[in-house]
Design an enzyme around this catalytic site. Structure first.
Site, PDB file in Angstrom:
ATOM      1  N   LYS A  80       0.830  -1.209   0.000  1.00 61.39           N
ATOM      2  CA  LYS A  80       0.000   0.000   0.000  1.00 61.39           C
ATOM      3  C   LYS A  80       0.871   1.268   0.000  1.00 61.39           C
ATOM      4  O   LYS A  80       0.629   2.191  -0.771  1.00 61.39           O
ATOM      5  CB  LYS A  80      -0.920   0.027   1.236  1.00 61.39           C
ATOM      6  CG  LYS A  80      -1.824  -1.185   1.369  1.00 61.39           C
ATOM      7  CD  LYS A  80      -2.708  -1.098   2.601  1.00 61.39           C
ATOM      8  CE  LYS A  80      -1.982  -1.163   3.929  1.00 61.39           C
ATOM      9  NZ  LYS A  80      -1.283  -2.444   4.185  1.00 61.39           N
ATOM     10  N   ARG A 113      -9.522   0.961   8.746  1.00 63.90           N
ATOM     11  CA  ARG A 113      -9.101  -0.389   9.108  1.00 63.90           C
ATOM     12  C   ARG A 113     -10.285  -1.233   9.554  1.00 63.90           C
ATOM     13  O   ARG A 113     -10.124  -2.407   9.824  1.00 63.90           O
ATOM     14  CB  ARG A 113      -8.114  -0.356  10.275  1.00 63.90           C
ATOM     15  CG  ARG A 113      -6.793   0.259   9.924  1.00 63.90           C
ATOM     16  CD  ARG A 113      -6.062  -0.628   8.943  1.00 63.90           C
ATOM     17  NE  ARG A 113      -4.885  -1.215   9.472  1.00 63.90           N
ATOM     18  CZ  ARG A 113      -3.665  -0.715   9.281  1.00 63.90           C
ATOM     19  NH1 ARG A 113      -3.471   0.359   8.577  1.00 63.90           N
ATOM     20  NH2 ARG A 113      -2.635  -1.329   9.773  1.00 63.90           N
ATOM     21  N   ARG A 123      11.841  -5.586   4.895  1.00 69.27           N
ATOM     22  CA  ARG A 123      11.613  -4.135   4.734  1.00 69.27           C
ATOM     23  C   ARG A 123      12.534  -3.312   5.631  1.00 69.27           C
ATOM     24  O   ARG A 123      12.805  -3.663   6.776  1.00 69.27           O
ATOM     25  CB  ARG A 123      10.163  -3.795   5.093  1.00 69.27           C
ATOM     26  CG  ARG A 123       9.916  -2.275   5.094  1.00 69.27           C
ATOM     27  CD  ARG A 123       8.476  -1.903   5.121  1.00 69.27           C
ATOM     28  NE  ARG A 123       7.776  -2.452   6.266  1.00 69.27           N
ATOM     29  CZ  ARG A 123       6.463  -2.402   6.415  1.00 69.27           C
ATOM     30  NH1 ARG A 123       5.717  -1.844   5.480  1.00 69.27           N
ATOM     31  NH2 ARG A 123       5.888  -2.928   7.467  1.00 69.27           N
ATOM     32  N   ARG A 157      11.248  -1.526  11.137  1.00 69.39           N
ATOM     33  CA  ARG A 157      10.127  -1.171  12.013  1.00 69.39           C
ATOM     34  C   ARG A 157      10.024  -2.176  13.155  1.00 69.39           C
ATOM     35  O   ARG A 157      10.233  -3.368  12.942  1.00 69.39           O
ATOM     36  CB  ARG A 157       8.813  -1.164  11.208  1.00 69.39           C
ATOM     37  CG  ARG A 157       8.566   0.161  10.551  1.00 69.39           C
ATOM     38  CD  ARG A 157       7.395   0.175   9.616  1.00 69.39           C
ATOM     39  NE  ARG A 157       6.179  -0.448  10.099  1.00 69.39           N
ATOM     40  CZ  ARG A 157       5.024  -0.451   9.424  1.00 69.39           C
ATOM     41  NH1 ARG A 157       4.956   0.161   8.245  1.00 69.39           N
ATOM     42  NH2 ARG A 157       3.958  -1.043   9.909  1.00 69.39           N
ATOM     43  N   ARG A 213      -0.588  -8.832  13.424  1.00 70.76           N
ATOM     44  CA  ARG A 213      -1.134  -7.839  12.474  1.00 70.76           C
ATOM     45  C   ARG A 213      -1.974  -8.533  11.411  1.00 70.76           C
ATOM     46  O   ARG A 213      -3.008  -8.021  10.982  1.00 70.76           O
ATOM     47  CB  ARG A 213       0.019  -7.054  11.829  1.00 70.76           C
ATOM     48  CG  ARG A 213       0.661  -6.061  12.804  1.00 70.76           C
ATOM     49  CD  ARG A 213       2.029  -5.629  12.360  1.00 70.76           C
ATOM     50  NE  ARG A 213       2.041  -4.918  11.114  1.00 70.76           N
ATOM     51  CZ  ARG A 213       3.117  -4.800  10.336  1.00 70.76           C
ATOM     52  NH1 ARG A 213       4.262  -5.360  10.692  1.00 70.76           N
ATOM     53  NH2 ARG A 213       3.051  -4.132   9.208  1.00 70.76           N
TER      54      ARG A 213
END
Ligand code: AP5
Length: 223
Positions: free
Chosen positions: A13, A88, A124, A157, A168
């Site tokens: 996203k 969300r 990431r 992160r 998540r």
């Protein structure tokens, strides 16, 4: 144009939102980025949000909606914006519609196999300075430490750990998936195949966006 990017954690996203912002000029607004900034600055809002984010749970609707409301009231959002990571859940979608008096014109839901999501999230790295998103899979070894855009040191992160990624994904399935039906019923929903190269995914999104923008312009001209 009011665009929403839906999809599980790691589906791309943020990456696609940045490309859409560059191409169309609408600001990309990531509620995750806004929250991480508040946490970094140690604001009261950041302090409220930090624990939930660290566990991979959602921050309360009230906190997020108020923060987003302030952001979309800024002048750069007048002709549209791209929401990344908001709403969300259905309650947030309803609150947003109440605040702006209307719904999104287009929703892209980026889909990816769970195996690819986990692999992308573990690889990431992000820039805490400007929010740029990187992947160890594509960064050459000599560029792994520093942001190529602003020179800050890249970080992982703290919610990109196996345990938090699992939580998540669970939260996504329980709370965010119902939005698929919600937006389908409003005829604004488009499912996007998120596998393959960044540019290929962007081409899939752009083809639909260009078509929908042309339709909207045609409808406005006919009025
Ligand atoms: P948020 O920051 O929104 O996280 P997320 O939704 O879990 O999504 P991600 O940012 O992890 O992934 P992405 O889909 O943007 O993927 P990306 O482009 O980075 O939220 C974090 C937390 O904040 C939440 O858990 C919650 O606590 C809180 N929060 C946020 N919004 C909230 C809200 N509305 N309400 C309540 N709480 C909220 O890509 C991932 C990686 O893949 C990158 O390394 C990228 O380079 C790579 N990549 C991207 N595309 C490709 C491709 N095509 N091929 C190969 N690699 C790719």
């Amino acid at each position: 144009m009011r665009v929403i990017l839906l999809g599980p954690p790691g589906s791309g996203k943020g990456t696609q939102g940045d490309l859409l912002e560059k191409r169309h000029g609408f600001p990309k607004i990531s509620t995750g980025d806004l929250l991480r900034r508040e946490v970094r600055l140690g604001t009261p809002l950041g302090k409220k949000a930090e624990a939930s984010m660290g566990r991979g749970e959602l921050v309360s609707d009230e906190v997020v909606v108020e923060m987003l409301q302030k952001r979309i009231a800024q002048p750069d959002c007048r002709s549209g914006y791209i929401l990344d990571g908001f709403p969300r859940n259905v309650a947030q979608a309803l609150k947003l519609e109440k605040v702006i008096g209307t719904g999104p014109e287009i929703v892209f839901d980026i889909h990816l196999r769970e195996q690819s999501l986990v692999s992308r999230l573990s690889q990431r790295r992000i820039c805490p300075g400007c929010g740029a998103i990187y992947s160890l899979l594509t960064l050459s070894p000599e560029k792994r430490d520093v942001c190529q855009a602003c020179g800050s040191s890249l970080i992982q992160r703290n919610d990109d750990t196996p345990k938090v990624i699992k939580e998540r994904l669970k939260v996504y399935h329980e709370q965010t998936v119902p939005l698929i039906d919600y937006y389908r019923r409003r005829n604004v929903y488009h499912k996007i195949d998120g596998e393959g190269k960044v540019e290929d995914v962007f081409d899939r999104i752009s083809a639909i966006l260009d078509r929908e923008m042309a339709k909207l312009k045609g409808a406005e001209a006919a009025r």
